[in-house]
Design a protein around this motif. Structure first.
Motif, PDB file in Angstrom:
ATOM      1  N   LEU A 176     -40.806  62.263  -9.041  1.00 14.77           N
ATOM      2  CA  LEU A 176     -41.193  61.037  -9.727  1.00 14.77           C
ATOM      3  C   LEU A 176     -41.877  61.391 -11.048  1.00 14.77           C
ATOM      4  N   PRO A 177     -41.185  61.214 -12.184  1.00 16.53           N
ATOM      5  CA  PRO A 177     -41.783  61.602 -13.468  1.00 16.53           C
ATOM      6  C   PRO A 177     -42.868  60.636 -13.919  1.00 16.53           C
ATOM      7  N   LEU A 321     -42.919  71.793   0.567  1.00 17.43           N
ATOM      8  CA  LEU A 321     -43.433  72.254  -0.719  1.00 17.43           C
ATOM      9  C   LEU A 321     -43.775  71.035  -1.561  1.00 17.43           C
ATOM     10  N   CYS A 322     -44.812  71.139  -2.395  1.00 14.91           N
ATOM     11  CA  CYS A 322     -45.150  70.003  -3.257  1.00 14.91           C
ATOM     12  C   CYS A 322     -45.826  70.499  -4.523  1.00 14.91           C
ATOM     13  N   SER A 323     -45.844  69.643  -5.540  1.00 14.87           N
ATOM     14  CA  SER A 323     -46.575  69.922  -6.776  1.00 14.87           C
ATOM     15  C   SER A 323     -47.972  69.321  -6.690  1.00 14.87           C
ATOM     16  N   ASP A 324     -48.828  69.701  -7.633  1.00 12.07           N
ATOM     17  CA  ASP A 324     -50.195  69.168  -7.591  1.00 12.07           C
ATOM     18  C   ASP A 324     -50.230  67.679  -7.933  1.00 12.07           C
ATOM     19  N   GLY A 325     -49.122  67.146  -8.496  1.00  9.50           N
ATOM     20  CA  GLY A 325     -49.068  65.712  -8.754  1.00  9.50           C
ATOM     21  C   GLY A 325     -49.159  64.900  -7.479  1.00  9.50           C
ATOM     22  N   GLY A 362     -45.929  56.189   2.382  1.00  8.59           N
ATOM     23  CA  GLY A 362     -47.377  56.308   2.294  1.00  8.59           C
ATOM     24  C   GLY A 362     -47.842  56.558   0.874  1.00  8.59           C
ATOM     25  N   LEU A 363     -47.070  57.341   0.123  1.00 16.49           N
ATOM     26  CA  LEU A 363     -47.404  57.589  -1.280  1.00 16.49           C
ATOM     27  C   LEU A 363     -47.343  56.299  -2.080  1.00 16.49           C
ATOM     28  N   GLU A 364     -46.317  55.487  -1.852  1.00 22.71           N
ATOM     29  CA  GLU A 364     -46.192  54.224  -2.580  1.00 22.71           C
ATOM     30  C   GLU A 364     -47.358  53.290  -2.259  1.00 22.71           C
ATOM     31  N   ARG A 365     -47.771  53.269  -0.997  1.00 24.99           N
ATOM     32  CA  ARG A 365     -48.938  52.441  -0.639  1.00 24.99           C
ATOM     33  C   ARG A 365     -50.186  52.960  -1.341  1.00 24.99           C
ATOM     34  N   GLY A 372     -47.892  57.546 -11.266  1.00 25.70           N
ATOM     35  CA  GLY A 372     -48.789  58.686 -11.151  1.00 25.70           C
ATOM     36  C   GLY A 372     -49.244  59.170 -12.514  1.00 25.70           C
ATOM     37  N   ARG A 373     -50.398  59.799 -12.567  1.00 22.23           N
ATOM     38  CA  ARG A 373     -50.897  60.349 -13.822  1.00 22.23           C
ATOM     39  C   ARG A 373     -50.176  61.636 -14.182  1.00 22.23           C
ATOM     40  N   ASP A 374     -49.540  62.250 -13.196  1.00 18.78           N
ATOM     41  CA  ASP A 374     -48.776  63.474 -13.400  1.00 18.78           C
ATOM     42  C   ASP A 374     -47.445  63.321 -12.661  1.00 18.78           C
ATOM     43  N   ASP A 375     -46.503  64.187 -12.977  1.00 19.14           N
ATOM     44  CA  ASP A 375     -45.243  64.192 -12.237  1.00 19.14           C
ATOM     45  C   ASP A 375     -45.525  64.496 -10.761  1.00 19.14           C
ATOM     46  N   ILE A 376     -44.840  63.783  -9.889  1.00 17.41           N
ATOM     47  CA  ILE A 376     -45.061  63.927  -8.441  1.00 17.41           C
ATOM     48  C   ILE A 376     -43.764  64.373  -7.793  1.00 17.41           C
ATOM     49  N   SER A 377     -43.790  65.517  -7.128  1.00 17.02           N
ATOM     50  CA  SER A 377     -42.568  66.003  -6.483  1.00 17.02           C
ATOM     51  C   SER A 377     -42.899  66.648  -5.143  1.00 17.02           C
TER      52      SER A 377
END
Length: 567
Positions: A176-177, A321-325, A362-365, A372-377
């Protein structure tokens, strides 16, 4: 005179008033357009598109109030000031003029100096308006160009990141950019031995600059995965490439993982990303890989370490695996989702197959509709268990048709070369340039890697595969391997390949010999055929080779193996 030359529409039924305004306009360098009634004024407004209007109120036919109302109802892309110039001087008349669409109101008679001052003031305003319109046109042009660049960039990024690899049935992902482009990069591909490699990279910042920083990783990742290079070598090459091309203030956090279902191993290299995690089917986090390296592109190659962590999995599960976003995703109150919160969402799903959907919901809620303030992946990899551990692989059917030219290749690797060359990918890369061998890349990679690793690990390094059966045995085995290989001072491995025809069939003969003492291959044959050994987690490599090849022999003391592969 301030400002530029203007077209000025003057509407008045009194000739002396028309003449006064015409003279003032011409002296100021402007172009007067004259009308004696409201209807003519509206027509001239439409045909001449004036920059400024002086309008009398009391005129025959259509008066000035109606004329201004009609003018204001016309579509336009610019502001045209309208000044009422009338003998009517009551407050009610002035308000009626301004409410009809006038911008100013002058009472007749007015001095020439006042009229000229008004003209100059509006000339300045209209000059500013022209500049503003020019800026707007420039912005429109820049926006169109930016949109075209974004469209082209998105197309190129989609092609470079090989979205097809992310369609692997073992992989689920989202990216999610925060802006048009995402600085997070997700890649997945299978190597020639059906090992699945995945990468989640997070470039510093977000948007186009971050996407450009991550883009160079794609080609190296996919190319090296396709050739069968190990994860360590891939990490080293990615770091070398970024260090060579990125400015000093740019870097890319990355998690690389390799899932080998056949050998039941998960290997992870984490440089700067949140912990990777292994989730069991029964809802536990059985393993976490914290970042143990700096991000890619910071250290020079001489100081960079591609050392990874490998674990054996005995039950099916999921690698996350995930990014810090994702970790830093904020709700409206500014609270982060956090790594623990992300894992709770995953493990909260009653059905393990719905965990990824539960995380996304859950992320959308949590975000409550805000970006997001940063890219979320995030990427989730299914890690299944092959319940039948005994190797039952049929030799592939020959695919070559027609005459085959004889082709030979002989290579010898000394101890010093074995310490730093990734032999198997290099050799297979050469071999698959031969047309008759190209369709067999995957099977040949398996055969050659098993034969070569057997010669290196057991012939030269003296490793015992039964170590892998111990708790933590795979890590112990790989640690011993790295230590012994680093200290290898003598010994060699010879590889010979011959493509030829045998009884009208195209075949490849493979000969691998090491300078070690050899092993008891007859005992191995007996163990292979023993049902009691069917559940062992080691010793299945040569059995795999025997299944893929038409013939397998051990001439001499067991430090040489010969295999025939049908093309």
């Amino acid at each position: 005179m301030d400002g530029a030359s203007l077209k000025i529409l003057i509407a008045d039924d009194t000739p002396t008033n028309l003449k006064q305004l015409e003279i003032v306009s011409r002296r100021a360098g402007h172009q007067p357009i004259l009308a004696a009634d409201g209807e003519t004024a509206v027509a001239l407004y439409q045909s001449e598109s004036p920059d400024l209007v002086f309008m009398d109120i009391m005129m025959p036919g259509m008066d000035g109030i109606e004329a201004v109302q009609r003018i204001r109802a016309l579509p336009t892309e610019k502001w045209t000031p309208i000044v009422f110039y009338s003998a009517l001087d009551s407050m009610q008349d002035i308000l009626r003029g301004l409410q009809a669409g006038g911008d100013d109101y002058l009472v007749k008679p007015a001095s020439t100096q006042l009229l000229q001052a008004k003209l100059n003031a509006y000339a300045r305003l209209l000059t500013l308006q022209q500049k503003e319109l020019g800026y707007i046109e420039e912005l429109k042009s820049w926006r169109q160009e930016a949109e075209e660049q974004a469209r082209l960039g998105a197309h190129v990024m989609a092609r470079l990141t090989d979205a097809e690899g992310l369609c692997d049935p073992m992989v689920e992902s989202f990216n999610l950019p925060a802006e048009t482009f995402s600085g997070d990069l997700l890649c997945a591909a299978r190597g020639p031995g059906e090992v699945l490699n995945v990468m989640l990279a997070d470039a510093a910042g977000h948007g186009l600059s971050a996407a450009l920083s991550a883009m160079p990783l794609t080609q190296a990742f996919y190319s090296m995965t396709a050739k069968g290079f190990p994860l360590t070598s891939i990490a080293e090459e990615l770091n070398r490439k970024l260090k060579a091309i990125l400015p000093a203030d740019r870097f890319v956090a990355a998690t690389l993982a390799s899932v080998d279902v056949r050998n039941q191993t998960v290997e992870v290299w984490n440089g700067g990303n949140p912990d990777a995690a292994f989730l069991t089917v029964d809802g536990k986090v059985s393993m976490q890989w914290a970042s143990s390296h700096p991000p890619l592109g910071i250290l020079p190659p001489a100081l960079f370490s591609g050392v990874s962590e490998t674990v054996v999995f005995h039950e099916p599960g999921q690698l996350v695996l995930c990014s810090d976003g994702l970790v830093e995703a904020e709700n409206p109150d500014g609270r982060w989702l956090g790594l623990a919160g992300s894992l709770d969402l995953l493990l909260g799903a009653a059905d393990p197959t719905l965990r990824f959907a539960a995380l996304r919901a859950g992320l959308e809620r949590h975000l409550s509709g805000r970006p997001g303030r940063d890219d979320i992946s995030c990427m989730l990899v299914q890690v299944p268990i092959e319940r039948r551990r005994a190797v039952r692989i049929a030799a592939p059917a020959p695919v070559h048709r027609g005459h085959v030219e004889e082709w030979r290749l002989g290579l010898t690797f000394s101890a010093s070369e074995l310490r730093y060359i990734d032999v198997v990918p290099a050799v297979v890369g050469i071999m698959t340039q031969v047309q008759a061998l190209k369709p067999h890349q995957g099977s040949l990679f398996l055969v050659i890697s098993e034969l070569f690793n057997n010669a290196l690990d057991h012939g030269l390094l003296g490793l015992d595969s039964s170590t892998k059966n111990l708790i933590g045995g795979w890590e112990i085995y790989m640690q011993h391997r790295a230590e012994r290989l680093a200290g290898l001072d003598n010994g060699s491995i010879n590889l010979s390949f011959l493509v030829h025809e045998e009884e009208d069939r195209a075949v490849l003969d493979i000969d691998v010999a090491d300078s070690g003492p050899g092993f008891d291959h007859e005992a191995w044959r007996q163990r292979l055929e023993s049902a009691a050994d069917e559940n062992r987690t080691h010793g299945r490599g040569l059995a795999l080779v025997r299944g893929l090849c038409a013939d397998l022999k051990f001439p001499g003391a067991g430090n040489r193996v010969w295999a025939r592969y049908l093309l």
